[in-house]
Design a protein around this motif. Structure first.
Motif, PDB file in Angstrom:
ATOM      1  N   ASN A 103      -5.572   4.275   7.253  1.00 17.27           N
ATOM      2  CA  ASN A 103      -4.572   3.422   7.903  1.00 17.27           C
ATOM      3  C   ASN A 103      -3.748   4.178   8.933  1.00 17.27           C
ATOM      4  OD1 ASN A 103      -2.857   0.850   7.972  1.00 17.27           O
ATOM      5  ND2 ASN A 103      -1.324   2.415   7.497  1.00 17.27           N
TER       6      ASN A 103
ATOM      7  N   VAL B 269     -10.481  -6.547   8.198  1.00 13.76           N
ATOM      8  CA  VAL B 269     -10.788  -5.348   7.401  1.00 13.76           C
ATOM      9  C   VAL B 269     -12.189  -5.410   6.807  1.00 13.76           C
ATOM     10  CG1 VAL B 269      -8.366  -4.912   6.838  1.00 13.76           C
ATOM     11  CG2 VAL B 269      -9.767  -6.233   5.252  1.00 13.76           C
TER      12      VAL B 269
ATOM     13  N   TYR C 144     -15.440  -2.522   6.340  1.00 18.67           N
ATOM     14  CA  TYR C 144     -16.031  -2.035   5.091  1.00 18.67           C
ATOM     15  C   TYR C 144     -17.504  -2.386   4.982  1.00 18.67           C
ATOM     16  CZ  TYR C 144     -11.192  -1.068   4.184  1.00 18.67           C
ATOM     17  OH  TYR C 144      -9.902  -0.588   4.296  1.00 18.67           O
TER      18      TYR C 144
ATOM     19  N   LEU D 191      -5.631  -1.895   7.381  1.00 20.34           N
ATOM     20  CA  LEU D 191      -6.140  -1.325   8.629  1.00 20.34           C
ATOM     21  C   LEU D 191      -5.957  -2.257   9.828  1.00 20.34           C
ATOM     22  CD1 LEU D 191      -7.248   0.605   6.509  1.00 20.34           C
ATOM     23  CD2 LEU D 191      -9.416   0.626   7.735  1.00 20.34           C
ATOM     24  N   ILE D 192      -6.203  -3.531   9.625  1.00 20.08           N
ATOM     25  CA  ILE D 192      -6.102  -4.491  10.729  1.00 20.08           C
ATOM     26  C   ILE D 192      -4.747  -5.207  10.665  1.00 20.08           C
ATOM     27  CG2 ILE D 192      -7.072  -6.596  11.728  1.00 20.08           C
ATOM     28  CD1 ILE D 192      -8.844  -4.167  12.113  1.00 20.08           C
TER      29      ILE D 192
ATOM     30  N   TYR E 296     -12.964  -7.928  -1.367  1.00 23.25           N
ATOM     31  CA  TYR E 296     -13.210  -6.533  -0.984  1.00 23.25           C
ATOM     32  C   TYR E 296     -14.433  -5.958  -1.684  1.00 23.25           C
ATOM     33  CZ  TYR E 296      -8.689  -6.383   1.389  1.00 23.25           C
ATOM     34  OH  TYR E 296      -7.641  -6.613   2.248  1.00 23.25           O
TER      35      TYR E 296
ATOM     36  N   TRP F 250      -7.164   0.094  14.680  1.00 22.31           N
ATOM     37  CA  TRP F 250      -8.540  -0.091  14.222  1.00 22.31           C
ATOM     38  C   TRP F 250      -9.323  -1.076  15.074  1.00 22.31           C
ATOM     39  CZ3 TRP F 250     -11.976   2.136  11.050  1.00 22.31           C
ATOM     40  CH2 TRP F 250     -11.514   3.243  10.316  1.00 22.31           C
TER      41      TRP F 250
ATOM     42  N   HIS G  94      -6.134  -2.440   2.446  1.00 22.22           N
ATOM     43  CA  HIS G  94      -5.819  -3.775   2.966  1.00 22.22           C
ATOM     44  C   HIS G  94      -4.982  -3.738   4.238  1.00 22.22           C
ATOM     45  CE1 HIS G  94      -2.464  -2.356   0.669  1.00 22.22           C
ATOM     46  NE2 HIS G  94      -1.752  -3.449   0.783  1.00 22.22           N
TER      47      HIS G  94
ATOM     48  N   ASP H  44      -4.010  -7.302   4.533  1.00 19.47           N
ATOM     49  CA  ASP H  44      -5.083  -8.195   4.089  1.00 19.47           C
ATOM     50  C   ASP H  44      -5.556  -9.151   5.184  1.00 19.47           C
ATOM     51  OD1 ASP H  44      -6.906  -9.158   2.209  1.00 19.47           O
ATOM     52  OD2 ASP H  44      -5.527 -10.695   1.461  1.00 19.47           O
TER      53      ASP H  44
END
Length: 535
Positions: free
Chosen positions: A103, A237, A241, A203-204, A272, A171, A201, A233
């Motif tokens: 993050n 994201v 992944y 990054l974006i 996730y 990101w 949860h 969230d």
């Protein structure tokens, strides 16, 4: 269970490197210290270890401010020491997970230093989240307290959802995505078996950086149920992944991704761990549940159901480096709410009650189907260090909250190995980066090994029985029992946990395998006791 799916029922032991074992006497735990202690973890009976960050870092947030993702901080050793640790663990049959912090970086990371030097509008600043304006770009608050934006002398602001020394990465930038794919490969090539992903949860961010006026949720707390806040969230994201998963799937042996995602309800958390994303996600609703039969059963049911929908395992946890240790947390009346640290002058837990419930809690948890995480020292029954002097605190949450939050130092105190040794055997000298309480001697490993009824031997027996009866890969079937208790069957093992005020009976003909405390004179299960039995 095939090797490739080892993680579905694994018990994984979290090591906080600076507080586990100090080989050189400087008061800071290190990788050689961990390596020397690995045979003891094999004897305990865990399947894998997870190491909190050991990367080069200015340590403003205990290593979660990473300056170089491909190195080892000299405080902890060298890359050669990391290689030896991984190799030794594998020789012992232990898998190794490492922490990944995507993050944000440290403000001392080469990228951020370059961004500061390059100035507004530069390509270097595009890797982070910079904005212009006379006022902060929005109302977001740092998790550690205070505004989430810091203004530079050139007039631009940068986002830091955590400490001011932890600038958030952008990101949406392809260089950021490519860099972390390379970081994954760097550690996979060195033999690590997976990654615990910090703030998975986060990054974006909402593209419009929409204002969020609700109070900031501090570390170790779930957002209220409802639409996700604009910094947590977000849908994007999951694309990240899925790409990471494709990289891990190129490597043999079942390499895994574990999400630290403070997300609810469970249905959103389960997203996730869909088949093409991560393998595990910590069950924080379970960690935060009160010590009460009805609430725990509801969370167990909803967790299993949500994960079954995506064919994922459920990953149970009671403590980690961000929350009050459960041997203390459970020493308060149920339902009193989360405590962001406990210190001198705060209401204090009932230590005896907390340990009694903690022992029962781990038997309940380890009997549930799925994977489980243990936090270093919980096998000793360690409580929170609730008398830690405020002047010794190092958690940035303590200062940034204006001393409103005690922070997480109380669960991070170096653990005791030998009652009569310097620093209780943590290292060869009395040095300890956080002061250890005198009562630690009572919990030292050498006071518990081979002692019937000790917390350490309870854990060791539970892990042995769990493996022998394949409880992690089993199926839970609830059984009728007294109000205020929970009873279920998993394979050929029956588990009864009594949360109520009155003793409860075991099923007829039950043969006890393990009990967190002795049964009463009438063979009944007392209050705050869990029992494993066979019919």
């Amino acid at each position: 269970m095939p090797t490739e799916a080892w993680w579905r029922d694994a018990v994984i032991y979290q090591i906080y490197p600076r507080s586990f074992a100090d080989s050189d006497g400087d008061g800071m735990g290190d990788l050689p210290g961990i390596t020397a202690r690995l045979p003891g973890l094999r004897r305990l009976g865990v399947d894998a270890i997870w190491l909190s960050p050991f990367y080069p870092s200015p340590q403003h947030d205990a290593g979660y401010d990473v300056a170089d993702y491909r190195g080892v901080d000299p405080r902890f050793g060298s890359l050669g020491d990391a290689d030896k640790l991984i190799d030794t663990a594998h020789e012992l049959g232990l898998r190794v997970l490492v922490d990944l912090v995507p993050n944000h970086t440290s403000s001392e990371h080469a990228w951020f230093r370059a961004a500061l030097a390059a100035g507004p509008g530069s390509p270097e600043r595009q890797r982070y989240i910079f904005r212009d304006g006379a006022e902060p770009p929005n109302t977001w608050q740092s998790v550690f307290g205070g505004p989430a934006w810091e203004r530079l002398p050139d007039g631009q602001w940068y986002l830091h959802l955590f400490d001011v020394s932890q600038p958030d990465l952008n990101w949406d930038h392809p260089e950021v995505r490519a860099e972390f794919l390379d970081i994954l490969r760097f550690w996979l090539d060195r033999g690590v078996d997976g990654f615990r992903v910090d703030v998975a949860h986060g990054l974006i961010k909402d593209a419009d950086l929409t204002d969020w006026t609700a109070p900031s949720v501090v570390l170790g707390g779930l957002e209220p149920a409802g639409p996700p806040p604009p910094m947590w969230d977000q849908e994007g994201v999951h694309e990240i992944y899925r790409q990471w998963r494709s990289v891990l799937d190129e490597y043999p042996g079942g390499r895994i991704l574990v999400a630290e995602a403070w997300v609810q309800p469970e249905e959103r958390l389960a997203r996730y761990v869909r088949p093409d994303e991560m393998h595990q996600a910590f069950n924080f609703p379970y960690l935060e549940a009160p010590w009460a039969a009805t609430e725990l059963r509801e969370i167990i049911d909803s967790s299993l159901a949500a994960n079954d929908e995506v064919s994922a395992t459920t990953t149970w946890v009671l403590s980690n480096h961000d929350v009050v240790r459960h041997a203390s947390r459970l020493g308060f009346p149920p339902g009193e709410g989360r405590r962001p640290g406990i210190g001198i002058g705060d209401p204090q837990p009932d230590a005896g009650l907390g340990l009694r419930r903690a022992r029962a809690a781990v038997l309940l948890m380890l009997a549930l189907p799925g994977s489980a995480y243990l936090y270093q020292g919980e096998e000793l029954g360690l409580p929170e260090h609730t008398g830690l002097p405020d002047e010794a605190r190092q958690d940035p949450a303590w200062e940034r909250s204006g001393h409103a939050e005690r922070g997480r130092d109380g669960c991070r105190v170096p653990i005791p190995w030998e009652a009569d040794a310097p620093s209780f055997g943590f290292g060869p000298t009395d040095a300890s980066w956080l002061p250890q309480p005198a009562i630690w001697a009572e919990y030292a490993l050498d006071r518990q090994v081979g002692v019937p009824g000790s917390t350490y031997e309870l854990y060791r027996s539970a892990l042995s029985i769990r493996r022998a009866h394949e409880l992690g890969s089993g199926e839970l079937v609830w059984l009728a029992t007294d109000p205020g208790a929970l009873a279920f069957r998993n394979g050929d093992v029956v588990v009864v946990t009594n949360f109520g005020d009155e003793p409860v009976a075991l099923p007829g003909g039950a043969r006890i395998l393990l009990s967190s405390e002795p049964l009463d004179a009438g063979g009944l299960v007392p209050t705050d006791v869990a029992v494993w039995a066979m019919l």
